[in-house]
Design a protein around this motif. Structure first.
Motif, short mmCIF file in Angstrom:
data_model
loop_
_atom_site.label_atom_id
_atom_site.label_comp_id
_atom_site.label_asym_id
_atom_site.label_seq_id
_atom_site.Cartn_x
_atom_site.Cartn_y
_atom_site.Cartn_z
N ALA A 30 0.84 -1.20 0.00
CA ALA A 30 0.00 0.00 0.00
C ALA A 30 0.87 1.26 0.00
CB ALA A 30 -0.94 0.00 1.20
N ALA A 31 1.93 1.23 0.79
CA ALA A 31 2.83 2.39 0.84
C ALA A 31 3.50 2.62 -0.51
CB ALA A 31 3.90 2.17 1.92
N GLN A 32 3.88 1.57 -1.19
CA GLN A 32 4.49 1.71 -2.50
C GLN A 32 3.49 2.26 -3.53
OE1 GLN A 32 7.58 1.66 -3.57
NE2 GLN A 32 8.27 1.24 -1.51
N LEU A 33 2.24 1.81 -3.44
CA LEU A 33 1.22 2.35 -4.35
C LEU A 33 1.02 3.84 -4.11
CD1 LEU A 33 -1.40 -0.54 -4.27
CD2 LEU A 33 0.03 0.15 -6.22
N TRP A 34 1.01 4.25 -2.83
CA TRP A 34 0.90 5.67 -2.51
C TRP A 34 2.12 6.43 -3.03
CZ3 TRP A 34 4.18 8.48 0.78
CH2 TRP A 34 3.81 9.79 0.98
N ALA A 35 3.30 5.84 -2.84
CA ALA A 35 4.53 6.51 -3.25
C ALA A 35 4.57 6.76 -4.76
CB ALA A 35 5.75 5.69 -2.82
N THR A 36 3.95 5.88 -5.51
CA THR A 36 3.94 6.05 -6.97
C THR A 36 2.71 6.82 -7.45
OG1 THR A 36 2.92 3.87 -7.25
CG2 THR A 36 5.33 3.98 -7.40
#
Length: 57
Positions: A30-36
């Motif tokens: 989820a954090a990676q999706l937010w980061a991108t």
């Protein structure tokens, strides 16, 4: 913006590990999706709550 978000995610995960806490695969994803920029922070919170918050009953 994405570079700044990637840095935030990287540092947050590192801090959690330094404190001896495990970060779930779902939270990392989820954090990676937010980061991108693919999801909002509200969606990150929803995903984490669905996985980690126990419901009474």
């Amino acid at each position: 913006m994405s570079d700044q978000r990637q840095y935030i995610v990287k540092e947050a995960l590192a801090n959690q590990r330094l404190e001896g806490l495990e970060v779930s695969k779902e939270a990392q994803d989820a954090a990676q999706l937010w980061a991108t920029g693919k999801i909002t922070v509200d969606e990150v919170i929803r995903i984490i709550k669905e996985k980690h918050v126990r419901r009474p009953g």
